[in-house]
Design an enzyme around this catalytic site. Structure first.
Site, PDB file in Angstrom:
ATOM      1  N   THR A 160      41.747  70.809  32.426  1.00 56.49           N
ATOM      2  CA  THR A 160      42.104  69.782  33.631  1.00 56.49           C
ATOM      3  C   THR A 160      41.780  68.386  33.237  1.00 56.49           C
ATOM      4  O   THR A 160      40.916  68.210  32.283  1.00 56.49           O
ATOM      5  CB  THR A 160      41.030  70.268  34.702  1.00 56.49           C
ATOM      6  OG1 THR A 160      41.308  71.591  35.089  1.00 56.49           O
ATOM      7  CG2 THR A 160      40.951  69.411  36.122  1.00 56.49           C
ATOM      8  N   ALA A 185      37.727  66.162  27.045  1.00 58.53           N
ATOM      9  CA  ALA A 185      36.263  66.122  27.446  1.00 58.53           C
ATOM     10  C   ALA A 185      35.861  64.664  27.726  1.00 58.53           C
ATOM     11  O   ALA A 185      36.763  63.709  27.484  1.00 58.53           O
ATOM     12  CB  ALA A 185      35.598  66.405  25.911  1.00 58.53           C
ATOM     13  N   GLU A 190      35.995  75.480  33.792  1.00 53.09           N
ATOM     14  CA  GLU A 190      36.281  75.172  32.568  1.00 53.09           C
ATOM     15  C   GLU A 190      35.542  76.088  31.515  1.00 53.09           C
ATOM     16  O   GLU A 190      35.824  76.386  30.471  1.00 53.09           O
ATOM     17  CB  GLU A 190      36.072  73.566  32.276  1.00 53.09           C
ATOM     18  CG  GLU A 190      37.309  72.923  32.973  1.00 53.09           C
ATOM     19  CD  GLU A 190      37.101  71.467  32.899  1.00 53.09           C
ATOM     20  OE1 GLU A 190      35.741  70.914  32.581  1.00 53.09           O
ATOM     21  OE2 GLU A 190      37.891  70.464  33.204  1.00 53.09           O
TER      22      GLU A 190
END
Ligand code: 5RP
Length: 225
Positions: free
Chosen positions: A32, A87, A107
């Site tokens: 995402t 990240a 995640e």
């Protein structure tokens, strides 16, 4: 190159990295955020080469479905060959802070199911010590104030991310002011607070490889001990 171009370069590098591994029954884990979204864009042209994907958010699932890529419920899937995601920060051990997009819990679950975690990030995410980016903590709504007080005792300054409800119906506390020298220990300790669903440290299960977009090209980095 600007940050957007670096993200595009790592998204393409991730497609190149996984292409030789794909088989017709492969199911990919897909993350995402803006970098993961560019990865989905780059992957779409190869959709005939794999079976489908499990996504870590409703937003990514919608994007995948828009390209006609089948999206599976994780409960239907035995094995994910690889999980690709961005990240917010990464260190040399490939321990990460994630959750800027509030998808940290899904995640972490999808990461745990994947044989390999490929992290994709531009060089602004590369840090010597994790913690400058506020650490997201997903909390059960009724526990928010209690968890915040516990996080203060641990040295942080938690801030409620107003207006944000996760895909799981929970709230996010963003914890400022941490200098995280022992990420795995802190990840475990925060997760012990009643009411915490999980936190955005990915240290107990760091990335296996980091494709880092730099002005000298995309670097392929493995964990340094
Ligand atoms: C979402 C995440 C993202 O991977 C992280 O926030 C990075 O996002 P972006 O690729 O937009 O910089 O953890 O919960």
């Amino acid at each position: 190159m600007n940050q957007q171009e670096l993200k595009q370069a790592v998204a393409q590098a991730a497609v190149d990295y996984i292409l030789p591994k794909l088989e017709s029954d492969t199911i990919l884990g897909i993350g995402t955020g803006s970098t993961a979204a560019l990865f989905i864009d780059a992957l779409a042209g190869h959709k005939g080469l794999f079976q489908g994907a499990v996504s870590s958010s409703e937003a990514s699932a919608r994007q995948l479905e828009g390209y006609g890529i089948p999206v599976y419920d994780l409960n239907e899937v035995d094995r994910l060959l690889v999980y690709v995601d961005g990240a917010d920060e990464a260190n040399a051990r490939l321990q990460l802070i994630k959750g800027g997009g509030a998808a940290l819990t899904r995640e972490k679950i999808v990461t745990a199911c994947a044989d390999e975690f490929v992290c994709i990030a531009d060089e602004s995410k590369w840090v010597p010590v994790l913690g400058k980016f506020p650490l997201p903590v997903e909390v059960i709504p009724m526990a928010r104030s209690f968890v915040a007080r516990e996080l203060v005792k641990m040295g942080g300054s938690p801030e409620h991310r107003h207006g944000c409800t996760t895909d799981n119906g929970n709230h996010i506390l963003d914890v400022h002011g941490l200098e995280i020298h022992q990420p795995a220990e802190l990840e475990s300790a925060i997760n012990q607070i009643p009411g915490v669903v999980t936190n955005g440290l990915f240290a107990l299960r760091p990335a296996d490889v980091l494709l880092l977009g730099t002005n000298d090209g995309v670097k392929t980095l493995y964990p340094h001990s």
